[in-house]
Design a protein around this motif. Structure first.
Motif, PDB file in Angstrom:
ATOM      1  N   ALA A  82       0.836  -1.205   0.000  1.00  0.00           N
ATOM      2  CA  ALA A  82       0.000   0.000   0.000  1.00  0.00           C
ATOM      3  C   ALA A  82       0.869   1.253   0.000  1.00  0.00           C
ATOM      4  O   ALA A  82       0.617   2.203  -0.748  1.00  0.00           O
ATOM      5  N   ARG A  83       1.900   1.267   0.804  1.00  0.00           N
ATOM      6  CA  ARG A  83       2.779   2.433   0.877  1.00  0.00           C
ATOM      7  C   ARG A  83       3.532   2.631  -0.437  1.00  0.00           C
ATOM      8  O   ARG A  83       3.755   3.766  -0.871  1.00  0.00           O
ATOM      9  N   ASP A  84       3.906   1.533  -1.083  1.00  0.00           N
ATOM     10  CA  ASP A  84       4.555   1.637  -2.389  1.00  0.00           C
ATOM     11  C   ASP A  84       3.608   2.226  -3.436  1.00  0.00           C
ATOM     12  O   ASP A  84       4.056   2.775  -4.447  1.00  0.00           O
ATOM     13  N   ALA A  85       2.302   2.090  -3.191  1.00  0.00           N
ATOM     14  CA  ALA A  85       1.296   2.653  -4.090  1.00  0.00           C
ATOM     15  C   ALA A  85       0.885   4.061  -3.652  1.00  0.00           C
ATOM     16  O   ALA A  85      -0.156   4.570  -4.085  1.00  0.00           O
ATOM     17  N   ASP A  86       1.697   4.689  -2.790  1.00  0.00           N
ATOM     18  CA  ASP A  86       1.455   6.058  -2.303  1.00  0.00           C
ATOM     19  C   ASP A  86       0.199   6.173  -1.443  1.00  0.00           C
ATOM     20  O   ASP A  86      -0.431   7.232  -1.385  1.00  0.00           O
ATOM     21  N   ILE A  87      -0.170   5.096  -0.783  1.00  0.00           N
ATOM     22  CA  ILE A  87      -1.263   5.122   0.184  1.00  0.00           C
ATOM     23  C   ILE A  87      -0.656   5.309   1.568  1.00  0.00           C
ATOM     24  O   ILE A  87       0.272   4.596   1.940  1.00  0.00           O
ATOM     25  N   LYS A  88      -1.163   6.285   2.319  1.00  0.00           N
ATOM     26  CA  LYS A  88      -0.685   6.500   3.676  1.00  0.00           C
ATOM     27  C   LYS A  88      -1.270   5.432   4.595  1.00  0.00           C
ATOM     28  O   LYS A  88      -2.465   5.140   4.542  1.00  0.00           O
ATOM     29  N   VAL A  89      -0.429   4.861   5.436  1.00  0.00           N
ATOM     30  CA  VAL A  89      -0.855   3.819   6.369  1.00  0.00           C
ATOM     31  C   VAL A  89      -0.728   4.345   7.789  1.00  0.00           C
ATOM     32  O   VAL A  89       0.362   4.715   8.237  1.00  0.00           O
ATOM     33  N   VAL A  90      -1.861   4.387   8.484  1.00  0.00           N
ATOM     34  CA  VAL A  90      -1.905   4.859   9.867  1.00  0.00           C
ATOM     35  C   VAL A  90      -2.452   3.739  10.735  1.00  0.00           C
ATOM     36  O   VAL A  90      -3.517   3.191  10.454  1.00  0.00           O
ATOM     37  N   THR A  91      -1.711   3.372  11.765  1.00  0.00           N
ATOM     38  CA  THR A  91      -2.206   2.375  12.709  1.00  0.00           C
ATOM     39  C   THR A  91      -2.793   3.083  13.925  1.00  0.00           C
ATOM     40  O   THR A  91      -2.339   4.153  14.316  1.00  0.00           O
ATOM     41  N   PHE A  92      -3.807   2.469  14.505  1.00  0.00           N
ATOM     42  CA  PHE A  92      -4.422   3.015  15.713  1.00  0.00           C
ATOM     43  C   PHE A  92      -4.781   1.863  16.636  1.00  0.00           C
ATOM     44  O   PHE A  92      -4.988   0.742  16.195  1.00  0.00           O
ATOM     45  N   ASP A  93      -4.816   2.135  17.912  1.00  0.00           N
ATOM     46  CA  ASP A  93      -5.183   1.149  18.929  1.00  0.00           C
ATOM     47  C   ASP A  93      -4.131   0.051  19.062  1.00  0.00           C
ATOM     48  O   ASP A  93      -3.513  -0.105  20.106  1.00  0.00           O
ATOM     49  N   SER A  94      -3.903  -0.736  18.004  1.00  0.00           N
ATOM     50  CA  SER A  94      -2.926  -1.822  18.036  1.00  0.00           C
ATOM     51  C   SER A  94      -1.965  -1.645  16.863  1.00  0.00           C
ATOM     52  O   SER A  94      -2.373  -1.693  15.704  1.00  0.00           O
ATOM     53  N   ASP A  95      -0.691  -1.446  17.163  1.00  0.00           N
ATOM     54  CA  ASP A  95       0.291  -1.058  16.157  1.00  0.00           C
ATOM     55  C   ASP A  95       0.759  -2.236  15.311  1.00  0.00           C
ATOM     56  O   ASP A  95       0.718  -3.391  15.738  1.00  0.00           O
ATOM     57  N   ALA A  96       1.222  -1.918  14.112  1.00  0.00           N
ATOM     58  CA  ALA A  96       1.967  -2.862  13.286  1.00  0.00           C
ATOM     59  C   ALA A  96       3.449  -2.570  13.478  1.00  0.00           C
ATOM     60  O   ALA A  96       3.824  -1.626  14.186  1.00  0.00           O
ATOM     61  N   ALA A  97       4.303  -3.365  12.873  1.00  0.00           N
ATOM     62  CA  ALA A  97       5.736  -3.100  12.946  1.00  0.00           C
ATOM     63  C   ALA A  97       6.025  -1.714  12.365  1.00  0.00           C
ATOM     64  O   ALA A  97       5.379  -1.281  11.408  1.00  0.00           O
ATOM     65  N   GLU A  98       6.991  -1.011  12.944  1.00  0.00           N
ATOM     66  CA  GLU A  98       7.248   0.374  12.573  1.00  0.00           C
ATOM     67  C   GLU A  98       7.604   0.555  11.104  1.00  0.00           C
ATOM     68  O   GLU A  98       7.328   1.604  10.525  1.00  0.00           O
ATOM     69  N   ASP A  99       8.228  -0.449  10.498  1.00  0.00           N
ATOM     70  CA  ASP A  99       8.686  -0.279   9.123  1.00  0.00           C
ATOM     71  C   ASP A  99       7.603  -0.556   8.090  1.00  0.00           C
ATOM     72  O   ASP A  99       7.882  -0.599   6.893  1.00  0.00           O
TER      73      ASP A  99
END
Length: 217
Positions: free
Chosen positions: A132-149
């Motif tokens: 998703a990020r490679d497709a220029d989509i911003k990824v925001v985690t909330f409540d429960s995080d994903a890995a930072e990278d």
């Protein structure tokens, strides 16, 4: 439960507003990052940047029809409506580690501008989130995080230390300061819940007021 609901409604609204700024704000300082594949710009968002018209903002909670998640995404919808964006809610009915992956892939294909996710597993969702990020989509985690990278921003509704300390205090009050207790977590890999449990264990083991409380599971 009512007390907690009143606390989290405004926090969910703040999450959504922050998402809008993250997705649309310009950056004042750029650098390159190769984590997760591909070069991605990182920097500081400009809070005064205008919000794009018709911004497509998707929310992907741990699971649908969860009263806690309903409050979070409800606040997000309110904020998205306020800035004239397009709100979308998708998600699984179970909170297993990989249950969110197919939804992320679909959101990529739909060309969403922002994906907001409460990750069921910090690592299982990473390959799809980085696509998703490679497709220029911003990824925001909330409540429960994903890995930072594999995300751009994490919005935490409370401090880990604060939640863990409150769990210990309220548990002690409920059982009169003595007894055996067990923890039943929603999912085994939820980053936020596992972190809260670790603080709870530390509190019970280190503070004399909890010496008569035994954590059995």
């Amino acid at each position: 439960m009512t007390r907690f609901r009143r606390t989290f409604v405004p926090l969910a609204g703040i999450v959504a507003v922050s998402i809008g700024l993250t997705a649309c704000g310009g950056t004042t300082q750029d650098s390159a990052s190769n984590s997760g594949g591909g070069d991605r710009a990182t920097g500081t968002a400009n809070p005064d940047a205008p919000i794009q018209d018709g911004l497509q903002v998707a929310f992907l909670p741990k699971q649908l029809n969860n009263p806690y998640s309903d409050i979070e995404v409800g606040g997000g919808k309110t904020a998205v409506d306020e800035f004239g964006g397009e709100y979308k809610l998708v998600g699984p009915n179970d909170a297993s580690a990989s249950s969110q992956v197919s939804y992320i892939n679909t959101l990529i294909q739909q060309g969403q501008n922002v994906i907001n996710i409460a990750a069921n597993d910090p690592n299982a969702v990473c390959p799809s989130l980085n696509q998703a990020r490679d497709a220029d989509i911003k990824v925001v985690t909330f409540d429960s995080d994903a890995a930072e990278d594999c995300r751009d921003l994490f919005i935490n509704q409370a401090t880990t230390q604060g939640v863990g300390e409150t769990l210990a205090k309220m548990t002690s009050e409920q059982i009169g300061g003595a007894g055996k207790i067990a923890v039943l977590s929603a999912t085994p890999n939820a980053t936020n819940q596992n972190a809260w449990i670790e603080v709870l264990k530390s509190e019970l083991a280190s503070k004399p007021e909890y010496q008569n409380i035994e954590l059995v599971a």
